[in-house]
Design a protein around this motif. Structure first.
Motif, PDB file in Angstrom:
ATOM      1  N   GLY A   1      26.625  13.419  -6.919  1.00 23.54           N
ATOM      2  CA  GLY A   1      26.509  14.259  -5.731  1.00 23.54           C
ATOM      3  C   GLY A   1      25.738  13.578  -4.612  1.00 23.54           C
ATOM      4  N   SER A   2      26.041  13.959  -3.385  1.00 17.61           N
ATOM      5  CA  SER A   2      25.314  13.418  -2.236  1.00 17.61           C
ATOM      6  C   SER A   2      25.352  14.431  -1.104  1.00 17.61           C
ATOM      7  CB  SER A   2      25.911  12.083  -1.774  1.00 17.61           C
ATOM      8  OG  SER A   2      27.255  12.254  -1.360  1.00 17.61           O
ATOM      9  N   GLY A   3      24.476  14.223  -0.142  1.00 11.98           N
ATOM     10  CA  GLY A   3      24.425  15.132   0.988  1.00 11.98           C
ATOM     11  C   GLY A   3      23.246  14.805   1.883  1.00 11.98           C
ATOM     12  N   MET A   4      22.984  15.699   2.829  1.00 14.76           N
ATOM     13  CA  MET A   4      21.902  15.522   3.789  1.00 14.76           C
ATOM     14  C   MET A   4      21.038  16.769   3.811  1.00 14.76           C
ATOM     15  SD  MET A   4      22.319  12.499   5.146  1.00 14.76           S
ATOM     16  CE  MET A   4      21.224  12.656   6.568  1.00 14.76           C
TER      17      MET A   4
ATOM     18  N   PRO B   1       7.017  17.083  13.075  1.00 15.46           N
ATOM     19  CA  PRO B   1       8.362  16.710  13.538  1.00 15.46           C
ATOM     20  C   PRO B   1       9.440  17.142  12.555  1.00 15.46           C
ATOM     21  CG  PRO B   1       7.209  14.803  12.659  1.00 15.46           C
ATOM     22  CD  PRO B   1       6.210  15.904  12.706  1.00 15.46           C
ATOM     23  N   ILE B   2      10.625  17.357  13.074  1.00 15.47           N
ATOM     24  CA  ILE B   2      11.804  17.620  12.248  1.00 15.47           C
ATOM     25  C   ILE B   2      12.132  16.359  11.456  1.00 15.47           C
ATOM     26  CG2 ILE B   2      14.294  18.079  12.339  1.00 15.47           C
ATOM     27  CD1 ILE B   2      13.706  19.787  14.849  1.00 15.47           C
ATOM     28  N   GLU B   3      12.559  16.534  10.219  1.00 16.50           N
ATOM     29  CA  GLU B   3      12.953  15.402   9.384  1.00 16.50           C
ATOM     30  C   GLU B   3      14.402  15.554   8.942  1.00 16.50           C
ATOM     31  OE1 GLU B   3      10.010  13.841   6.447  1.00 16.50           O
ATOM     32  OE2 GLU B   3       9.046  15.775   6.819  1.00 16.50           O
ATOM     33  N   ILE B   4      15.121  14.440   8.915  1.00 11.17           N
ATOM     34  CA  ILE B   4      16.501  14.392   8.405  1.00 11.17           C
ATOM     35  C   ILE B   4      16.529  13.356   7.287  1.00 11.17           C
ATOM     36  CG2 ILE B   4      18.938  14.150   8.994  1.00 11.17           C
ATOM     37  CD1 ILE B   4      17.537  16.261  10.649  1.00 11.17           C
ATOM     38  N   LYS B   5      16.979  13.767   6.090  1.00  9.11           N
ATOM     39  CA  LYS B   5      16.941  12.862   4.949  1.00  9.11           C
ATOM     40  C   LYS B   5      18.222  12.980   4.135  1.00  9.11           C
ATOM     41  CE  LYS B   5      11.945  13.473   4.134  1.00  9.11           C
ATOM     42  NZ  LYS B   5      10.955  13.861   3.104  1.00  9.11           N
ATOM     43  N   PRO B   6      18.727  11.866   3.609  1.00 16.73           N
ATOM     44  CA  PRO B   6      19.744  11.967   2.554  1.00 16.73           C
ATOM     45  C   PRO B   6      19.115  12.623   1.328  1.00 16.73           C
ATOM     46  CG  PRO B   6      19.620   9.734   3.448  1.00 16.73           C
ATOM     47  CD  PRO B   6      18.418  10.463   3.957  1.00 16.73           C
ATOM     48  N   LEU B   7      19.900  13.357   0.574  1.00 16.06           N
ATOM     49  CA  LEU B   7      19.360  13.993  -0.630  1.00 16.06           C
ATOM     50  C   LEU B   7      18.801  12.964  -1.608  1.00 16.06           C
ATOM     51  CD1 LEU B   7      21.950  16.840  -1.373  1.00 16.06           C
ATOM     52  CD2 LEU B   7      19.729  17.006  -0.224  1.00 16.06           C
ATOM     53  N   SER B   8      19.382  11.768  -1.611  1.00 16.09           N
ATOM     54  CA  SER B   8      18.885  10.723  -2.506  1.00 16.09           C
ATOM     55  C   SER B   8      17.457  10.318  -2.149  1.00 16.09           C
ATOM     56  CB  SER B   8      19.800   9.499  -2.455  1.00 16.09           C
ATOM     57  OG  SER B   8      19.883   8.993  -1.131  1.00 16.09           O
ATOM     58  N   HIS B   9      17.085  10.419  -0.871  1.00 14.20           N
ATOM     59  CA  HIS B   9      15.723  10.097  -0.459  1.00 14.20           C
ATOM     60  C   HIS B   9      14.771  11.243  -0.792  1.00 14.20           C
ATOM     61  CE1 HIS B   9      16.904   6.818   2.704  1.00 14.20           C
ATOM     62  NE2 HIS B   9      17.431   6.611   1.508  1.00 14.20           N
ATOM     63  N   VAL B  10      15.291  12.458  -0.803  1.00 15.63           N
ATOM     64  CA  VAL B  10      14.459  13.616  -1.152  1.00 15.63           C
ATOM     65  C   VAL B  10      14.033  13.522  -2.611  1.00 15.63           C
ATOM     66  CG1 VAL B  10      14.391  16.130  -1.378  1.00 15.63           C
ATOM     67  CG2 VAL B  10      15.572  15.082   0.573  1.00 15.63           C
ATOM     68  N   THR B  11      14.976  13.186  -3.483  1.00 18.09           N
ATOM     69  CA  THR B  11      14.650  13.114  -4.910  1.00 18.09           C
ATOM     70  C   THR B  11      13.989  11.794  -5.286  1.00 18.09           C
ATOM     71  OG1 THR B  11      16.870  12.255  -5.416  1.00 18.09           O
ATOM     72  CG2 THR B  11      16.546  14.645  -5.528  1.00 18.09           C
ATOM     73  N   ALA B  12      14.362  10.698  -4.617  1.00 18.50           N
ATOM     74  CA  ALA B  12      13.795   9.373  -4.911  1.00 18.50           C
ATOM     75  C   ALA B  12      13.830   9.070  -6.407  1.00 18.50           C
ATOM     76  CB  ALA B  12      12.369   9.280  -4.381  1.00 18.50           C
ATOM     77  N   GLY B  13      14.950   9.402  -7.041  1.00 16.55           N
ATOM     78  CA  GLY B  13      15.103   9.133  -8.460  1.00 16.55           C
ATOM     79  C   GLY B  13      14.424  10.141  -9.369  1.00 16.55           C
TER      80      GLY B  13
ATOM     81  N   TRP C   1      23.498  19.965   3.607  1.00 18.98           N
ATOM     82  CA  TRP C   1      24.934  19.765   3.789  1.00 18.98           C
ATOM     83  C   TRP C   1      25.417  18.887   2.644  1.00 18.98           C
ATOM     84  CZ3 TRP C   1      29.282  21.478   5.103  1.00 18.98           C
ATOM     85  CH2 TRP C   1      30.348  20.731   5.615  1.00 18.98           C
ATOM     86  N   VAL C   2      26.165  19.487   1.722  1.00 15.54           N
ATOM     87  CA  VAL C   2      26.663  18.758   0.558  1.00 15.54           C
ATOM     88  C   VAL C   2      27.950  18.028   0.950  1.00 15.54           C
ATOM     89  CG1 VAL C   2      27.470  18.934  -1.820  1.00 15.54           C
ATOM     90  CG2 VAL C   2      25.665  20.473  -1.005  1.00 15.54           C
ATOM     91  N   THR C   3      27.930  16.718   0.864  1.00 10.27           N
ATOM     92  CA  THR C   3      29.096  15.924   1.279  1.00 10.27           C
ATOM     93  C   THR C   3      29.926  15.409   0.106  1.00 10.27           C
ATOM     94  OG1 THR C   3      27.674  13.966   1.412  1.00 10.27           O
ATOM     95  CG2 THR C   3      28.037  15.207   3.444  1.00 10.27           C
ATOM     96  N   ARG C   4      29.356  15.473  -1.109  1.00 13.65           N
ATOM     97  CA  ARG C   4      30.113  15.043  -2.282  1.00 13.65           C
ATOM     98  C   ARG C   4      29.494  15.643  -3.534  1.00 13.65           C
ATOM     99  NH1 ARG C   4      30.203   8.785  -3.515  1.00 13.65           N
ATOM    100  NH2 ARG C   4      28.113   9.313  -4.267  1.00 13.65           N
ATOM    101  N   GLY C   5      30.362  16.005  -4.479  1.00 16.48           N
ATOM    102  CA  GLY C   5      29.885  16.477  -5.761  1.00 16.48           C
ATOM    103  C   GLY C   5      29.951  17.990  -5.897  1.00 16.48           C
TER     104      GLY C   5
END
Length: 262
Positions: free
Chosen positions: A74-77, A5-17, A35-39
Motif C-alpha cells: 500500500g501507498s499514499g499521502m 506549519p502544514i506537513e505533507i508526507k508519503p505514508l511510508s515516511h509516516v511509518t518509517a518502517g 489519500w490512498v493511491t495504492r493497495g
C-alpha cells in the motif's frame, strides 16, 4: 501564537518502517487527510471498521480515534493541518471512495504540488502549501456534497462504539477500567464489549489497549522521558507493570524498544 506549519508526507515516511504508527488505534492533534493511491486494507474510523482501497480519501478531525492497515504494497499521502487553521475543512470523519478520473487526477495533483513546495525550499513555500490545502478543502467539500458520498447510517452498536472511541482519545491515560467507561456511557461492560466487537472487530479493551500502546511507543521512540515517568503518565501503577505490559504486546521491554528504534 502562530500555528505549526502544514506537513505533507508519503505514508511510508509516516511509518518509517514501523507499521504501528498507523496500524494501532490512535488520534492526532491535527486535521489528518489521507489519500490512498495504492493497495487495500482495513480502516478504523468513527467507531467502525471498514474496508479501504485505492483512491480512497480519508478526512480525520483532530482527536479522532483511527487506524489504517494497508500492508506492504500500500501507498499514499498524508496531510497534517494544525487545529485552528482558517482553512475550511470537513468537521466530521469521512471516507470517500473516489471513482471519477478527473477527481482522482485533481487530488493527486494537489498533493504532489504541495509536496514539491515542501521539498524544493523555494521562497514563500508555506504560503503556497496553504493555498494548495485550501484547494484540497474545496475538493473535499465538493466530493462530500455528492449523493454518492452521503454518510452511512450507523446502527446502535456503531453509535455506542463511536462514543467509546471519543472517550478513549480523551481518557486513555486516566487508568479507568472498562466498568468505569461503561458506567459513564450508561451501559454494562459486557454490552460495551459486544458493541465495540460488532462495530470494529476489536473489543473495547482492545481499543483502549491499542491507544495506550501507541502513546507508550511514541513516547519511548520520540522522547527521552524515563520509562517510569511514561508509565506514571499513562496510568500504570508501577514501572514493573508497564514493563510487563510492553513485553506482552511487543515482545520487548521499554528499554529494548527505545534502543532498537534509535
Amino acid at each position: 501564537m502562530s500555528l505549526p506549519p502544514i506537513e505533507i508526507k508519503p505514508l511510508s515516511h509516516v511509518t518509517a518502517g514501523q507499521d504501528w504508527r498507523l496500524s494501532l488505534a490512535h488520534d492526532r492533534p491535527e486535521h489528518v487527510i489521507i489519500w490512498v493511491t495504492r493497495g487495500q486494507g482495513r480502516l478504523l474510523l468513527n467507531g467502525t471498521r471498514r474496508g479501504v482501497g485505492t483512491h480512497n480519501a480519508l478526512t480525520i478531525p483532530p482527536r479522532t480515534l483511527f487506524s489504517l492497515e494497508l500492508g506492504r504494497q500500500g501507498s499514499g499521502m498524508m496531510a497534517l493541518i494544525p487545529d485552528g487553521t482558517e482553512i475550511r475543512l470537513p468537521t466530521g470523519p469521512r471516507q470517500l471512495r473516489v471513482r471519477e478520473v478527473t477527481s482522482i487526477t485533481e487530488l493527486t495533483g494537489i498533493f504532489e504540488a504541495a509536496q514539491r513546495e515542501m521539498t524544493q525550499g523555494r521562497a514563500l513555500a508555506q504560503d503556497a502549501i496553504d493555498a494548495h490545502m485550501a484547494l484540497m478543502s474545496v475538493w473535499l467539500r465538493r466530493q462530500i456534497s455528492q449523493p454518492d458520498h452521503l454518510p452511512i447510517a450507523m446502527n446502535a452498536a456503531a453509535r455506542l462504539s463511536a462514543r467509546f472511541c471519543e472517550r478513549v482519545t480523551r481518557q486513555h491515560a486516566d487508568g479507568l477500567t472498562m466498568a468505569d467507561h461503561a458506567a459513564a456511557l450508561n451501559v454494562t461492560a459486557t454490552h460495551l464489549t459486544r458493541a465495540c466487537k460488532a462495530a470494529t472487530g476489536r473489543t473495547a479493551a482492545d481499543l483502549l489497549t491499542e491507544r495506550i500502546l501507541y502513546a507508550a511507543r511514541a513516547a519511548l521512540v520520540e522522547t527521552n522521558v524515563p520509562a517510569q515517568d511514561i508509565a506514571r503518565h499513562l496510568g500504570f501503577g508501577s514501572a514493573a507493570y508497564f514493563t510487563r505490559f510492553m513485553q506482552q504486546h511487543t515482545g520487548q521491554t521499554p528499554t529494548a524498544l527505545r534502543k532498537a528504534a534509535r
